[in-house]
Design a protein around this motif. Structure first.
Motif, short mmCIF file in Angstrom:
data_model
loop_
_atom_site.label_atom_id
_atom_site.label_comp_id
_atom_site.label_asym_id
_atom_site.label_seq_id
_atom_site.Cartn_x
_atom_site.Cartn_y
_atom_site.Cartn_z
N ALA A 276 0.95 -1.25 0.52
CA ALA A 276 0.55 0.12 0.16
C ALA A 276 0.91 0.90 0.33
CB ALA A 276 -0.98 0.38 0.93
N THR A 277 2.04 1.37 0.86
CA THR A 277 3.14 2.46 0.70
C THR A 277 3.88 2.69 -0.24
OG1 THR A 277 3.40 1.88 2.63
CG2 THR A 277 4.79 3.73 1.72
N PHE A 278 4.35 1.15 -0.95
CA PHE A 278 5.39 1.89 -2.58
C PHE A 278 4.72 0.54 -3.50
CE2 PHE A 278 7.55 0.65 1.60
CZ PHE A 278 8.22 2.47 1.70
N ALA A 279 3.78 0.16 -3.65
CA ALA A 279 3.19 0.08 -5.18
C ALA A 279 2.77 0.89 -5.85
CB ALA A 279 1.76 -0.64 -4.91
N ALA A 280 2.69 2.40 -5.80
CA ALA A 280 2.07 3.24 -6.45
C ALA A 280 3.12 3.70 -7.21
CB ALA A 280 1.81 4.61 -5.39
N GLY A 287 2.71 9.26 -12.22
CA GLY A 287 2.66 10.12 -11.18
C GLY A 287 0.99 10.79 -11.63
N GLN A 288 -0.10 9.64 -11.65
CA GLN A 288 -1.64 10.58 -12.35
C GLN A 288 -2.51 10.32 -10.72
OE1 GLN A 288 -3.75 8.58 -14.84
NE2 GLN A 288 -1.51 9.46 -16.41
N LEU A 289 -2.46 12.13 -10.03
CA LEU A 289 -2.97 11.80 -9.06
C LEU A 289 -4.60 11.15 -8.82
CD1 LEU A 289 -3.24 13.41 -6.28
CD2 LEU A 289 -4.49 14.87 -6.90
N GLU A 290 -5.10 10.55 -9.78
CA GLU A 290 -6.40 10.09 -9.09
C GLU A 290 -6.09 8.60 -9.54
OE1 GLU A 290 -9.13 10.48 -12.54
OE2 GLU A 290 -9.38 12.13 -12.29
N THR A 291 -5.24 7.47 -10.22
CA THR A 291 -4.66 6.94 -10.38
C THR A 291 -3.84 6.45 -9.08
OG1 THR A 291 -4.25 6.68 -12.17
CG2 THR A 291 -3.33 4.62 -11.56
N ASP A 292 -3.47 7.47 -8.28
CA ASP A 292 -2.99 6.85 -7.39
C ASP A 292 -3.74 6.57 -5.81
OD1 ASP A 292 -0.15 6.71 -7.92
OD2 ASP A 292 0.76 9.29 -8.07
N LEU A 293 -4.80 7.35 -6.13
CA LEU A 293 -5.74 7.84 -5.35
C LEU A 293 -6.50 6.13 -4.56
CD1 LEU A 293 -6.69 11.31 -5.32
CD2 LEU A 293 -6.34 10.32 -3.32
N THR A 294 -6.88 5.31 -6.44
CA THR A 294 -7.27 4.36 -6.35
C THR A 294 -7.00 3.66 -5.84
OG1 THR A 294 -8.51 5.63 -8.26
CG2 THR A 294 -8.80 2.49 -7.92
N LEU A 295 -5.32 2.84 -6.20
CA LEU A 295 -4.50 2.16 -5.87
C LEU A 295 -4.09 2.07 -4.51
CD1 LEU A 295 -2.49 -0.42 -6.52
CD2 LEU A 295 -1.03 1.99 -7.06
N PHE A 296 -3.99 3.34 -3.45
CA PHE A 296 -4.57 3.44 -2.62
C PHE A 296 -5.42 3.13 -1.68
CE2 PHE A 296 -4.38 6.21 1.10
CZ PHE A 296 -3.82 5.57 2.43
N VAL A 298 -7.53 0.87 -2.83
CA VAL A 298 -7.99 -0.33 -2.40
C VAL A 298 -7.01 -1.10 -2.00
CG1 VAL A 298 -7.93 -2.47 -4.41
CG2 VAL A 298 -9.24 -0.13 -5.57
N LEU A 299 -6.10 -1.01 -2.20
CA LEU A 299 -4.92 -2.16 -1.26
C LEU A 299 -4.90 -0.87 0.23
CD1 LEU A 299 -1.32 -0.83 -3.34
CD2 LEU A 299 -2.59 -2.88 -2.33
N ASN A 300 -5.63 -0.05 0.47
CA ASN A 300 -6.27 -0.50 2.09
C ASN A 300 -7.28 -0.69 2.53
OD1 ASN A 300 -4.29 2.03 4.25
ND2 ASN A 300 -4.01 3.39 1.94
N VAL A 301 -8.20 -1.01 1.45
CA VAL A 301 -9.02 -2.15 1.93
C VAL A 301 -8.77 -3.57 1.82
CG1 VAL A 301 -11.39 -2.77 0.88
CG2 VAL A 301 -10.51 -0.30 0.20
N ILE A 302 -7.79 -3.50 1.59
CA ILE A 302 -7.18 -4.90 1.94
C ILE A 302 -6.83 -5.34 2.44
CG2 ILE A 302 -5.60 -6.66 0.67
CD1 ILE A 302 -6.43 -5.52 -2.25
#
Length: 361
Positions: A276-280, A287-296, A298-302
């Motif tokens: 969750a910390t380093f996958a982005a 470095g697209q903000l929307e993609t980073d937020l979505t990935l963040f 999803v990983l935090n939900v897991i």
């Protein structure tokens, strides 16, 4: 008290190591979770795990539900608030972004306080349910969650109050220590700052030692409140009296269970936390903000889901161990094993029997 088949009170070893059938001796009965005799360390540890398997719905199921609720509120909602605030602030003007950030911090504080309150209630409910489950499973009973909640009727608010009282005491202790240290730092003098550092280090170590000692001496308060239905102050005295004389055994058992739970939890959750910390940067090199937020998100939900499952298992194990040690101490000091055996025999004959746990020692 006259010695039973296991020697004088407080001695878990047989008086003369008899063999089955010699002189009419038979092993103590095991109607349910544990044999009705003073318990060895291995029995306590094994029975703590067996609580999960024997009746999973009101134990693991309740723990998972309550833990998931707490984790979702403390992590999930806070994460959503922070991420949403950052996203809105990045799109707003400079003047509006400050207002958004202040509002985000206020919402985060409210969510945190709400999570703390719900965490106290959830922890108390779980301790009560597991304590009652262990006490009834020892007698061979297998109750549903509704039956356990009904059995604890009238005791939930005292247990919630005790849990809240412990939390407030911890906060006050660390707040006083932090206030004293900040007072030294505020003086600005190098000698005062050094004194503040020393006070902080010694104070933290002292608080850890004192908290371990007090928490061990009061480890049986939830069991006293729920199983014996004692008032809070009486349960405190009860726990203190039962732990006295067996402090190191109880501390060692609870500490070992806690270490096992925390190590297992770290092994399971750490890889996902790193992801969750380093996958982005790896998944989104642009470095697209929307993609980073979505990935963040999803990983935090897991991570939240895994943390809830692992935390539920750990909560059941630690509370079960404390409840089993409580029963063990009463067996060793009060002959509770004989009362439990008598209860099982009377119940098997079809007659009504009083709750053996609530009889005066």
């Amino acid at each position: 008290m006259s010695p039973g088949p296991y020697g004088p009170a407080g001695d878990a070893s047989p008086a003369a190591a008899p063999t089955p059938g010699a002189g009419g001796w038979t092993p103590p009965p095991k109607p349910g979770l544990i044999p009705l005799r003073p318990l060895e360390f291995g029995t306590v540890l094994g029975a703590s795990f067996q609580v999960l398997r024997r009746n999973p719905r009101p134990t693991f199921g309740a723990a998972l539900l309550l833990n998931a609720l707490v984790v979702f509120l403390s992590t999930g909602i806070t994460t959503v608030i922070v991420v949403s605030g950052i996203d809105r602030a990045s799109r707003a003007s400079f003047a509006d972004s400050e207002t958004i950030i202040v509002g985000t911090l206020a919402l985060t504080l409210v969510a945190t306080l709400l999570a703390v309150g719900i965490s106290i209630v959830a922890q108390a409910l779980l301790q009560g349910v597991i304590s009652l489950e262990v006490s009834r499973a020892t007698l061979g009973e297998k109750l549903t969650l509704r039956q356990l909640l009904d059995r604890g009727r009238g005791r939930w608010w005292p247990l919630i109050g005790w849990t809240a009282l412990v939390g407030v005491a911890v906060v006050i202790a660390f707040s006083v220590l932090a206030g004293i240290s900040i007072g030294f730092f505020a003086l600005g003098d190098p000698l005062a700052i050094a004194g503040g550092v020393i006070v902080l280090i010694v104070g933290v170590l002292g608080l850890i030692v004192v908290s371990v000692w007090i928490s061990t001496m009061l480890a049986f308060v939830p069991a006293g409140i729920m199983i014996e239905r004692l008032p809070i102050l009486t349960a405190v005295r009860r726990s203190w009296g039962l732990v006295r004389g067996a402090f190191w055994r109880i501390l060692g058992t609870l500490l070992l269970v806690s270490v096992m739970v925390n190590v297992a939890a770290s092994v399971v959750t750490t890889p996902f936390q790193f992801a969750a910390t380093f996958a982005a940067p790896l998944v989104n090199p642009a470095g697209q903000l929307e993609t980073d937020l979505t990935l963040f998100l999803v990983l935090n939900v897991i991570v939240i889901a895994i943390t809830a499952v692992v935390g539920a298992i750990g909560a059941v194990l630690t509370t079960s161990a404390a409840s089993l040690l409580y029963i063990d101490r009463r067996m060793r000091t009060e002959g509770l094993d004989l009362e439990l055996q008598r209860f099982v025999e009377v119940r098997a004959s079809g007659a009504a029997a009083d709750d053996p746990y609530r009889r005066a020692p």
